[in-house]
Design an enzyme around this catalytic site. Structure first.
Site, PDB file in Angstrom:
ATOM      1  N   ASP A   1       2.778  -0.949  12.394  1.00 35.26           N
ATOM      2  CA  ASP A   1       1.634  -1.637  11.775  1.00 35.26           C
ATOM      3  C   ASP A   1       1.605  -3.122  12.117  1.00 35.26           C
ATOM      4  O   ASP A   1       0.627  -3.814  11.811  1.00 35.26           O
ATOM      5  CB  ASP A   1       1.642  -1.467  10.246  1.00 35.26           C
ATOM      6  CG  ASP A   1       1.136  -0.096   9.819  1.00 35.26           C
ATOM      7  OD1 ASP A   1       0.754   0.715  10.685  1.00 35.26           O
ATOM      8  OD2 ASP A   1       1.135   0.183   8.593  1.00 35.26           O
TER       9      ASP A   1
ATOM     10  N   LYS B   1      -4.549   5.848  14.673  1.00 37.67           N
ATOM     11  CA  LYS B   1      -4.692   5.171  13.373  1.00 37.67           C
ATOM     12  C   LYS B   1      -6.170   4.835  13.117  1.00 37.67           C
ATOM     13  O   LYS B   1      -7.032   5.559  13.579  1.00 37.67           O
ATOM     14  CB  LYS B   1      -3.750   3.989  13.331  1.00 37.67           C
ATOM     15  CG  LYS B   1      -2.298   4.482  13.590  1.00 37.67           C
ATOM     16  CD  LYS B   1      -1.247   3.686  12.963  1.00 37.67           C
ATOM     17  CE  LYS B   1       0.101   4.244  13.386  1.00 37.67           C
ATOM     18  NZ  LYS B   1       1.097   4.190  12.359  1.00 37.67           N
ATOM     19  N   GLU B   2      -6.440   3.763  12.391  1.00 37.97           N
ATOM     20  CA  GLU B   2      -7.821   3.466  11.999  1.00 37.97           C
ATOM     21  C   GLU B   2      -8.742   3.408  13.214  1.00 37.97           C
ATOM     22  O   GLU B   2      -9.936   3.655  13.135  1.00 37.97           O
ATOM     23  CB  GLU B   2      -7.876   2.149  11.227  1.00 37.97           C
ATOM     24  CG  GLU B   2      -7.428   2.255   9.783  1.00 37.97           C
ATOM     25  CD  GLU B   2      -5.923   2.294   9.601  1.00 37.97           C
ATOM     26  OE1 GLU B   2      -5.199   2.651  10.553  1.00 37.97           O
ATOM     27  OE2 GLU B   2      -5.460   1.986   8.486  1.00 37.97           O
TER      28      GLU B   2
ATOM     29  N   LYS C   1       0.841  -1.205   0.000  1.00 35.45           N
ATOM     30  CA  LYS C   1       0.000   0.000   0.000  1.00 35.45           C
ATOM     31  C   LYS C   1       0.868   1.244   0.000  1.00 35.45           C
ATOM     32  O   LYS C   1       0.633   2.198  -0.749  1.00 35.45           O
ATOM     33  CB  LYS C   1      -0.883   0.007   1.249  1.00 35.45           C
ATOM     34  CG  LYS C   1      -1.559   1.333   1.498  1.00 35.45           C
ATOM     35  CD  LYS C   1      -2.031   1.484   2.926  1.00 35.45           C
ATOM     36  CE  LYS C   1      -0.937   1.908   3.865  1.00 35.45           C
ATOM     37  NZ  LYS C   1      -1.421   2.292   5.211  1.00 35.45           N
TER      38      LYS C   1
ATOM     39  N   HIS D   1      -8.864  -2.761   9.423  1.00 34.94           N
ATOM     40  CA  HIS D   1      -8.414  -3.940   8.681  1.00 34.94           C
ATOM     41  C   HIS D   1      -7.394  -4.762   9.462  1.00 34.94           C
ATOM     42  O   HIS D   1      -7.426  -5.991   9.443  1.00 34.94           O
ATOM     43  CB  HIS D   1      -7.829  -3.494   7.334  1.00 34.94           C
ATOM     44  CG  HIS D   1      -6.747  -2.443   7.441  1.00 34.94           C
ATOM     45  ND1 HIS D   1      -5.601  -2.455   6.694  1.00 34.94           N
ATOM     46  CD2 HIS D   1      -6.628  -1.324   8.225  1.00 34.94           C
ATOM     47  CE1 HIS D   1      -4.848  -1.423   6.991  1.00 34.94           C
ATOM     48  NE2 HIS D   1      -5.461  -0.717   7.909  1.00 34.94           N
ATOM     49  N   ARG D   2      -6.473  -4.081  10.164  1.00 36.24           N
ATOM     50  CA  ARG D   2      -5.426  -4.841  10.882  1.00 36.24           C
ATOM     51  C   ARG D   2      -5.984  -5.531  12.118  1.00 36.24           C
ATOM     52  O   ARG D   2      -5.469  -6.558  12.553  1.00 36.24           O
ATOM     53  CB  ARG D   2      -4.250  -3.930  11.260  1.00 36.24           C
ATOM     54  CG  ARG D   2      -3.605  -3.325  10.051  1.00 36.24           C
ATOM     55  CD  ARG D   2      -2.160  -2.943  10.191  1.00 36.24           C
ATOM     56  NE  ARG D   2      -1.799  -2.195   9.005  1.00 36.24           N
ATOM     57  CZ  ARG D   2      -1.550  -2.731   7.805  1.00 36.24           C
ATOM     58  NH1 ARG D   2      -1.590  -4.037   7.635  1.00 36.24           N
ATOM     59  NH2 ARG D   2      -1.256  -1.971   6.771  1.00 36.24           N
TER      60      ARG D   2
ATOM     61  N   ARG E   1       2.757   5.995  -2.824  1.00 32.87           N
ATOM     62  CA  ARG E   1       3.882   6.900  -3.114  1.00 32.87           C
ATOM     63  C   ARG E   1       4.127   6.984  -4.622  1.00 32.87           C
ATOM     64  O   ARG E   1       4.314   8.059  -5.187  1.00 32.87           O
ATOM     65  CB  ARG E   1       5.157   6.403  -2.415  1.00 32.87           C
ATOM     66  CG  ARG E   1       5.226   6.782  -0.953  1.00 32.87           C
ATOM     67  CD  ARG E   1       6.345   6.027  -0.256  1.00 32.87           C
ATOM     68  NE  ARG E   1       6.538   6.471   1.111  1.00 32.87           N
ATOM     69  CZ  ARG E   1       5.710   6.192   2.132  1.00 32.87           C
ATOM     70  NH1 ARG E   1       4.625   5.470   1.927  1.00 32.87           N
ATOM     71  NH2 ARG E   1       5.964   6.637   3.343  1.00 32.87           N
TER      72      ARG E   1
ATOM     73  N   ARG F   1      -8.664  11.895  12.882  1.00 33.61           N
ATOM     74  CA  ARG F   1      -7.228  11.550  12.789  1.00 33.61           C
ATOM     75  C   ARG F   1      -6.436  12.833  12.496  1.00 33.61           C
ATOM     76  O   ARG F   1      -6.655  13.497  11.492  1.00 33.61           O
ATOM     77  CB  ARG F   1      -6.994  10.508  11.683  1.00 33.61           C
ATOM     78  CG  ARG F   1      -7.652   9.179  11.982  1.00 33.61           C
ATOM     79  CD  ARG F   1      -7.339   8.141  10.920  1.00 33.61           C
ATOM     80  NE  ARG F   1      -5.927   7.780  10.904  1.00 33.61           N
ATOM     81  CZ  ARG F   1      -5.370   7.000   9.975  1.00 33.61           C
ATOM     82  NH1 ARG F   1      -6.111   6.517   8.987  1.00 33.61           N
ATOM     83  NH2 ARG F   1      -4.091   6.728  10.033  1.00 33.61           N
TER      84      ARG F   1
ATOM     85  N   ASP G   1      -7.657   1.843  -0.038  1.00 37.06           N
ATOM     86  CA  ASP G   1      -6.691   2.941   0.149  1.00 37.06           C
ATOM     87  C   ASP G   1      -6.056   3.397  -1.167  1.00 37.06           C
ATOM     88  O   ASP G   1      -5.736   4.581  -1.325  1.00 37.06           O
ATOM     89  CB  ASP G   1      -5.571   2.519   1.114  1.00 37.06           C
ATOM     90  CG  ASP G   1      -5.961   2.725   2.573  1.00 37.06           C
ATOM     91  OD1 ASP G   1      -7.159   2.930   2.851  1.00 37.06           O
ATOM     92  OD2 ASP G   1      -5.066   2.672   3.439  1.00 37.06           O
TER      93      ASP G   1
ATOM     94  N   LYS H   1      -9.654  -2.366   3.145  1.00 42.09           N
ATOM     95  CA  LYS H   1      -8.865  -1.118   3.151  1.00 42.09           C
ATOM     96  C   LYS H   1      -7.484  -1.343   2.528  1.00 42.09           C
ATOM     97  O   LYS H   1      -6.985  -0.493   1.799  1.00 42.09           O
ATOM     98  CB  LYS H   1      -8.728  -0.589   4.586  1.00 42.09           C
ATOM     99  CG  LYS H   1      -8.019   0.751   4.687  1.00 42.09           C
ATOM    100  CD  LYS H   1      -8.095   1.313   6.095  1.00 42.09           C
ATOM    101  CE  LYS H   1      -7.550   2.738   6.158  1.00 42.09           C
ATOM    102  NZ  LYS H   1      -6.102   2.845   6.079  1.00 42.09           N
TER     103      LYS H   1
ATOM    104  N   ASN I   1     -10.772   6.425   4.690  1.00 42.02           N
ATOM    105  CA  ASN I   1      -9.948   6.495   5.913  1.00 42.02           C
ATOM    106  C   ASN I   1      -8.492   6.200   5.575  1.00 42.02           C
ATOM    107  O   ASN I   1      -7.792   5.494   6.311  1.00 42.02           O
ATOM    108  CB  ASN I   1     -10.485   5.520   6.963  1.00 42.02           C
ATOM    109  CG  ASN I   1      -9.864   5.790   8.333  1.00 42.02           C
ATOM    110  OD1 ASN I   1      -9.180   6.797   8.532  1.00 42.02           O
ATOM    111  ND2 ASN I   1     -10.099   4.891   9.269  1.00 42.02           N
TER     112      ASN I   1
END
Ligand SMILES: O=C(O)C1=C[C@@H](OP(=O)(O)O)[C@@H](O)[C@H](O)C1
Ligand SMILES: C=C(OP(=O)(O)O)C(=O)O
Length: 466
Positions: free
Chosen positions: A347, A374-375, A34, A420-421, A39, A136, A61, A446, A106
């Protein structure tokens, strides 16, 4: 019970239980990173000439980044199920009248990178997202831009959070100062925007008049440091010159890092994207929890993504890590608790926390106060869900201590907080315990819509959708 999913993406069902059944063994190539995809999209969208990105990630994302760039007139063609993205920036337009409305859902990388790049390009833009995005922080980035940008820039939620309204006529030539203690994405955004500002300056400068570098100073602590090297590496691939200098924090004005950006602006290129190392952490963890062996293809310890460092933590816990020219394998059980600073690999904190449930002693995670932004609050909410599984959790300002449940995991239904995580990591507890059900599994979209399908292929056992 509903039928199991037939497509490769996670269905809109209420919950999923990953099934226990012995050691997980196999190999897998996660989807594209991601961080690298977003980037490369920014650099390609601001480049002269066309770019082709291969091995890209297709997920929410990256979709919001692509949609936003298209709204700004960039021509983007997506093929091969999202893995190949062709970008032609020659059609890009700045909005001088009505603002371009950009919806970012998000995606932290998208809103931070676009805010900086569009401020440098000039024009009128309104960026907004889901409710959580509006909680955020982006204040440090907006404050840095307010100092250098000609025109106005403002946040519209309490605490300096999005929506963000940009009314820009480009950047002045002042050095930039930015805080880095909440997110490294502010600095990455400013770095990637700098060649855009340089190009604009050059087009307005008198012929023969040299255009100086852009200097960006980080004030105080900088979190998630490996992402800055990643940013510099992608920028260099697209033709920018980037110099990063560490500075003794107490020496000058609390500046801890100085970045100088120069060069003639971005050039379109062909760019290959590594598989996502944060996503890989779930598969390495599957081996560590079950005492199996999982090889992740396309990543090595030299990867651009700092999150391959997760393997070193698993090694400290008792796993074995071996690598070759194009893969990294984790084998054996993570039996020892550890005391680890995860500031640089934040992460993977949720992944480690679930691995730690199965260790023989406590695990202390430090250095990740920024995970609360974060999320979801990835310390408080993580602690809450781990307790449901029977663990004793000490919550700290900068992390947590996980005391594994003495008499095995308690069966539980776990919330995922649209994170998601949270869904991907908590589901792994089911590999070694009965009755772990994770709610709203489709939130993995995401960054990894195919996560549960890929995990099923790796384990060889169907999940229970319930
Ligand atoms: O620059 C990036 O690509 C990222 C930086 C990290 O954020 P922070 O710098 O906010 O920790 C990370 O959590 C995020 O998933 C991706
Ligand atoms: C924190 C994350 O994403 P972002 O900040 O880009 O929304 C993440 O992917 O874990």
């Amino acid at each position: 019970m509903p039928d199991p999913p037939t497509s490769t993406t996670t269905p809109e069902l209420t919950g999923v239980s990953v099934q226990p059944g012995g050691a997980v063994r196999g190999e897998i190539r996660p989807p594209g990173s991601k961080s690298l995809t977003n980037r490369a999209l920014i650099c390609a969208a601001m480049a002269c000439g066309q770019s082709t990105l291969s091995g890209a990630l297709r997920s929410e994302d990256t979709a919001v980044m692509i949609d936003s760039l298209r709204t700004c007139g960039v021509s983007i063609n997506v093929s091969e199920a999202g893995r190949t993205i062709q970008v032609d920036a020659s059609t890009r337009s700045t909005s001088a009248d009505a603002a371009h409305e950009l919806y970012i859902a998000n995606s932290g990388t998208s809103i931070r990178f676009l805010t900086a790049a569009l401020s440098a390009a000039g024009g009128n833009y309104d960026l907004s997202g889901v409710e959580r995005m509006h909680q955020r922080p982006i204040a440090d980035l907006v404050a840095a831009l307010a100092e250098v940008q000609l025109g106005s820039i403002a946040t519209q939620s309490p605490g300096g959070c999005p929506p963000v309204a940009i009314r820009s006529r480009g950047w002045s030539d002042k050095p930039i100062r930015v805080g880095g203690s909440v997110s490294s994405q502010y600095l990455s955004g400013l770095m990637m925007a700098a060649p855009v500002a340089l190009q604009a300056r050059r087009s307005h400068a008198d012929p023969g008049h040299p255009v100086g570098d852009i200097q960006i100073n980080v004030i105080g602590e900088l979190v998630s440091r490996p992402y800055i090297e990643m940013t510099a590496s992608v920028m260099r691939s697209f033709g920018a010159s980037v110099d990063i200098q560490e500075i003794d924090l107490n020496a000058v004005d609390s500046v801890s890092l100085r970045v100088n950006v120069s060069g003639a602006g971005y050039q379109g290129i062909e760019y290959a994207i590594e598989p996502d190392a944060s996503a890989a952490s779930y598969f390495w963890a599957a081996a560590a929890i079950t005492g199996g062996a999982v090889t992740v293809l396309g990543l090595t310890p030299d990867a651009m993504q700092g999150d391959v460092g997760f393997c070193r933590v698993l090694e400290q816990m008792g796993c074995r890590c071996v690598h070759d020219a194009d893969s990294m394998t984790i084998s054996g059980r993570a039996s020892r608790g550890v005391d680890v600073d995860m500031n640089q690999i934040s992460d993977t904190v949720q992944t480690l926390a679930v691995v730690a449930l199965f260790a023989d002693g406590p695990t202390r995670v430090r250095g990740v106060a920024h995970n609360r932004f974060k999320e979801t609050d990835r310390i408080g909410d993580l602690a809450c869900e781990l307790r449901k599984l029977g663990a004793t959790i000490d919550e700290h300002d900068d992390g947590l201590t996980i005391h594994p449940p003495g008499d095995g995991i308690t069966p539980a239904t776990l919330e995922t907080y649209h994170d998601h995580r949270m869904a991907m990591s908590l589901s792994l507890a089911g590999l070694a315990a009965e009755g772990v059900r994770v709610l709203n599994p489709s939130c993995t979209g995401k960054t990894y819509p195919e996560f549960f399908a890929d995990l099923e292929t790796l384990t060889g056992r169907p999940h229970r959708w319930c």
